[in-house]
Design a protein around this motif. Structure first.
Motif, PDB file in Angstrom:
ATOM      1  N   GLN A  92       0.974  -1.036   0.370  1.00  0.00           N
ATOM      2  CA  GLN A  92       0.125  -0.306   0.207  1.00  0.00           C
ATOM      3  C   GLN A  92       1.257   1.305   0.083  1.00  0.00           C
ATOM      4  O   GLN A  92       1.849   1.256   0.646  1.00  0.00           O
ATOM      5  N   HIS A  93       1.050   1.859  -0.908  1.00  0.00           N
ATOM      6  CA  HIS A  93       1.697   2.510  -1.569  1.00  0.00           C
ATOM      7  C   HIS A  93       1.170   3.931   0.014  1.00  0.00           C
ATOM      8  O   HIS A  93      -0.043   4.465   0.404  1.00  0.00           O
ATOM      9  N   PRO A  94       2.299   5.207   0.454  1.00  0.00           N
ATOM     10  CA  PRO A  94       1.919   6.294   1.630  1.00  0.00           C
ATOM     11  C   PRO A  94       1.617   7.430   0.594  1.00  0.00           C
ATOM     12  O   PRO A  94       1.840   7.298  -1.123  1.00  0.00           O
ATOM     13  N   ASP A  95       0.608   8.182   1.365  1.00  0.00           N
ATOM     14  CA  ASP A  95       0.361   9.435   0.225  1.00  0.00           C
ATOM     15  C   ASP A  95       2.487  10.099  -0.363  1.00  0.00           C
ATOM     16  O   ASP A  95       1.444  11.215  -1.231  1.00  0.00           O
ATOM     17  N   LYS A  96       2.596  10.526   0.736  1.00  0.00           N
ATOM     18  CA  LYS A  96       3.648  11.025   1.045  1.00  0.00           C
ATOM     19  C   LYS A  96       5.459  10.560   0.577  1.00  0.00           C
ATOM     20  O   LYS A  96       5.594   9.443   1.396  1.00  0.00           O
ATOM     21  N   ALA A  97       5.183   9.654  -0.743  1.00  0.00           N
ATOM     22  CA  ALA A  97       7.090   8.796  -0.628  1.00  0.00           C
ATOM     23  C   ALA A  97       8.340   9.663  -1.148  1.00  0.00           C
ATOM     24  O   ALA A  97       8.332  10.215  -2.613  1.00  0.00           O
ATOM     25  N   ILE A  98       9.616   9.203  -0.956  1.00  0.00           N
ATOM     26  CA  ILE A  98      10.664   8.845  -1.682  1.00  0.00           C
ATOM     27  C   ILE A  98      10.923   7.534  -2.231  1.00  0.00           C
ATOM     28  O   ILE A  98      10.258   6.311  -1.020  1.00  0.00           O
ATOM     29  N   TYR A  99      10.551   7.259  -3.260  1.00  0.00           N
ATOM     30  CA  TYR A  99      10.933   5.965  -4.010  1.00  0.00           C
ATOM     31  C   TYR A  99      12.312   6.039  -4.495  1.00  0.00           C
ATOM     32  O   TYR A  99      12.949   7.153  -5.296  1.00  0.00           O
ATOM     33  N   ILE A 100      13.029   4.760  -3.444  1.00  0.00           N
ATOM     34  CA  ILE A 100      14.665   4.962  -3.681  1.00  0.00           C
ATOM     35  C   ILE A 100      15.367   3.373  -5.084  1.00  0.00           C
ATOM     36  O   ILE A 100      14.681   2.293  -4.297  1.00  0.00           O
ATOM     37  N   PHE A 101      16.062   3.476  -5.169  1.00  0.00           N
ATOM     38  CA  PHE A 101      16.579   2.512  -6.489  1.00  0.00           C
ATOM     39  C   PHE A 101      17.421   2.601  -6.458  1.00  0.00           C
ATOM     40  O   PHE A 101      18.540   3.170  -6.462  1.00  0.00           O
ATOM     41  N   GLY A 102      17.758   1.382  -6.626  1.00  0.00           N
ATOM     42  CA  GLY A 102      19.647   1.498  -6.943  1.00  0.00           C
ATOM     43  C   GLY A 102      20.395   1.889  -8.569  1.00  0.00           C
ATOM     44  O   GLY A 102      19.248   2.350  -9.096  1.00  0.00           O
ATOM     45  N   PRO A 103      21.491   1.551  -8.163  1.00  0.00           N
ATOM     46  CA  PRO A 103      21.841   1.499  -9.664  1.00  0.00           C
ATOM     47  C   PRO A 103      21.608   0.814 -10.720  1.00  0.00           C
ATOM     48  O   PRO A 103      21.645  -0.437 -10.132  1.00  0.00           O
ATOM     49  N   GLU A 104      21.839   0.401 -11.557  1.00  0.00           N
ATOM     50  CA  GLU A 104      21.825  -0.329 -12.563  1.00  0.00           C
ATOM     51  C   GLU A 104      22.880  -1.574 -12.445  1.00  0.00           C
ATOM     52  O   GLU A 104      22.268  -2.070 -12.900  1.00  0.00           O
ATOM     53  N   ASP A 105      23.958  -1.348 -11.998  1.00  0.00           N
ATOM     54  CA  ASP A 105      25.290  -2.359 -11.355  1.00  0.00           C
ATOM     55  C   ASP A 105      25.221  -3.069 -10.033  1.00  0.00           C
ATOM     56  O   ASP A 105      25.949  -3.009  -9.559  1.00  0.00           O
ATOM     57  N   GLY A 106      23.837  -2.222  -9.512  1.00  0.00           N
ATOM     58  CA  GLY A 106      24.408  -2.948  -8.135  1.00  0.00           C
ATOM     59  C   GLY A 106      23.122  -2.623  -7.256  1.00  0.00           C
ATOM     60  O   GLY A 106      22.058  -2.506  -7.702  1.00  0.00           O
ATOM     61  N   SER A 107      22.700  -2.707  -5.491  1.00  0.00           N
ATOM     62  CA  SER A 107      21.872  -2.236  -5.022  1.00  0.00           C
ATOM     63  C   SER A 107      21.977  -1.072  -3.883  1.00  0.00           C
ATOM     64  O   SER A 107      22.710  -0.481  -4.082  1.00  0.00           O
ATOM     65  N   THR A 124       9.766  -9.809 -10.742  1.00  0.00           N
ATOM     66  CA  THR A 124      10.280 -10.633 -11.906  1.00  0.00           C
ATOM     67  C   THR A 124      11.121 -11.871 -11.945  1.00  0.00           C
ATOM     68  O   THR A 124      12.118 -11.786 -11.183  1.00  0.00           O
ATOM     69  N   VAL A 125      11.140 -12.479 -13.076  1.00  0.00           N
ATOM     70  CA  VAL A 125      12.640 -13.245 -13.302  1.00  0.00           C
ATOM     71  C   VAL A 125      13.190 -12.627 -14.001  1.00  0.00           C
ATOM     72  O   VAL A 125      13.557 -12.066 -15.059  1.00  0.00           O
ATOM     73  N   GLY A 126      14.634 -12.414 -12.724  1.00  0.00           N
ATOM     74  CA  GLY A 126      15.444 -11.121 -13.544  1.00  0.00           C
ATOM     75  C   GLY A 126      15.542 -10.256 -12.811  1.00  0.00           C
ATOM     76  O   GLY A 126      14.079  -8.959 -12.630  1.00  0.00           O
ATOM     77  N   CYS A 127      16.627  -9.017 -13.297  1.00  0.00           N
ATOM     78  CA  CYS A 127      16.256  -7.645 -12.807  1.00  0.00           C
ATOM     79  C   CYS A 127      16.118  -7.067 -14.380  1.00  0.00           C
ATOM     80  O   CYS A 127      16.291  -7.343 -15.203  1.00  0.00           O
ATOM     81  N   MET A 128      15.000  -6.048 -14.046  1.00  0.00           N
ATOM     82  CA  MET A 128      14.574  -4.793 -14.891  1.00  0.00           C
ATOM     83  C   MET A 128      15.691  -3.805 -15.608  1.00  0.00           C
ATOM     84  O   MET A 128      16.066  -4.012 -13.771  1.00  0.00           O
ATOM     85  N   ASN A 129      15.630  -2.964 -16.217  1.00  0.00           N
ATOM     86  CA  ASN A 129      16.880  -1.607 -16.178  1.00  0.00           C
ATOM     87  C   ASN A 129      15.718  -0.898 -15.094  1.00  0.00           C
ATOM     88  O   ASN A 129      15.001  -0.476 -14.634  1.00  0.00           O
ATOM     89  N   LEU A 130      17.066   0.637 -15.177  1.00  0.00           N
ATOM     90  CA  LEU A 130      16.443   1.067 -13.760  1.00  0.00           C
ATOM     91  C   LEU A 130      14.824   1.561 -14.651  1.00  0.00           C
ATOM     92  O   LEU A 130      14.010   1.792 -13.458  1.00  0.00           O
ATOM     93  N   ALA A 131      14.652   2.114 -15.545  1.00  0.00           N
ATOM     94  CA  ALA A 131      13.930   2.944 -15.768  1.00  0.00           C
ATOM     95  C   ALA A 131      12.356   2.358 -16.010  1.00  0.00           C
ATOM     96  O   ALA A 131      11.380   3.031 -15.774  1.00  0.00           O
ATOM     97  N   ALA A 132      12.259   0.927 -16.390  1.00  0.00           N
ATOM     98  CA  ALA A 132      11.413  -0.413 -16.338  1.00  0.00           C
ATOM     99  C   ALA A 132      10.881  -0.332 -15.289  1.00  0.00           C
ATOM    100  O   ALA A 132       9.769  -0.237 -15.031  1.00  0.00           O
ATOM    101  N   SER A 133      11.724  -0.080 -14.091  1.00  0.00           N
ATOM    102  CA  SER A 133      11.625  -0.533 -12.254  1.00  0.00           C
ATOM    103  C   SER A 133      11.007   1.189 -11.950  1.00  0.00           C
ATOM    104  O   SER A 133       9.881   0.545 -11.543  1.00  0.00           O
TER     105      SER A 133
END
Length: 170
Positions: A92-107, A124-133
């Motif tokens: 359940q998404h909060p009303d106000k959020a910062i969504y933090i994504f790792g780098p394309e080649d790490g965590s 997913t099966v395997g990792c998506m790229n950053l923009a897809a995520s």
């Protein structure tokens, strides 16, 4: 960022193509800002790929730390394949959020994840790229809102100007 409801945080991104696509997603899903840490993007920024010119309307800023200067009521949501994370469809998404994504080649760094209010993953099966995520998470946020607009007028206002498709009555 005091009035921001949705911030996308990118941890040391490297690909200008992905940043351009993240900015496009931020525009499509009405994020308020995109911030990033690290220096790799700054070096690659000359290869501009922001095809919708979202950087002109959505702030894109390099920061020392994504967790500094956030509004007190903003929740930290890390998105990564992390053991113990919540499955995105169950989140359940909060009303106000910062969504933090790792780098394309790490965590995402462990210290950032330790400060998170939530850690989620996309099944997913395997990792998506950053923009897809980013697109998937922002779509999930939109899809779970109760006030989604459903009308032909909304479609006409928001589709590409070369798209005039209509569903025919059967």
């Amino acid at each position: 960022m005091k009035d921001a409801s949705v911030i996308i945080g990118l941890s040391n991104p490297k690909s200008p193509t992905n940043i351009g696509a993240v900015l496009r997603a931020a525009g499509c899903y009405k994020a308020d800002a995109v911030i990033y840490t690290g220096t790799r993007y700054d070096k690659a920024a000359k290869f501009q790929t922001d095809t919708k010119k979202m950087a002109q309307t959505i702030p894109l800023s390099g920061v020392e730390s994504m967790l500094d200067n956030l509004p007190k009521d903003m929740k930290i949501v890390c998105v990564d394949f992390a053991e113990g994370a919540t499955l995105l469809p169950h989140f359940q998404h909060p009303d106000k959020a910062i969504y933090i994504f790792g780098p394309e080649d790490g965590s995402i760094s462990q210290d950032v994840a330790n400060r998170a209010d939530h850690v989620v993953y996309v099944p997913t099966v395997g990792c998506m790229n950053l923009a897809a995520s980013v697109n998937v998470v922002l779509y999930d946020r939109l899809a779970k809102q109760e006030n989604i607009i459903q009308s032909d007028e909304y479609i006409r206002q928001n589709r590409d100007n070369k798209n005039n498709l209509r569903v025919s009555a059967k």
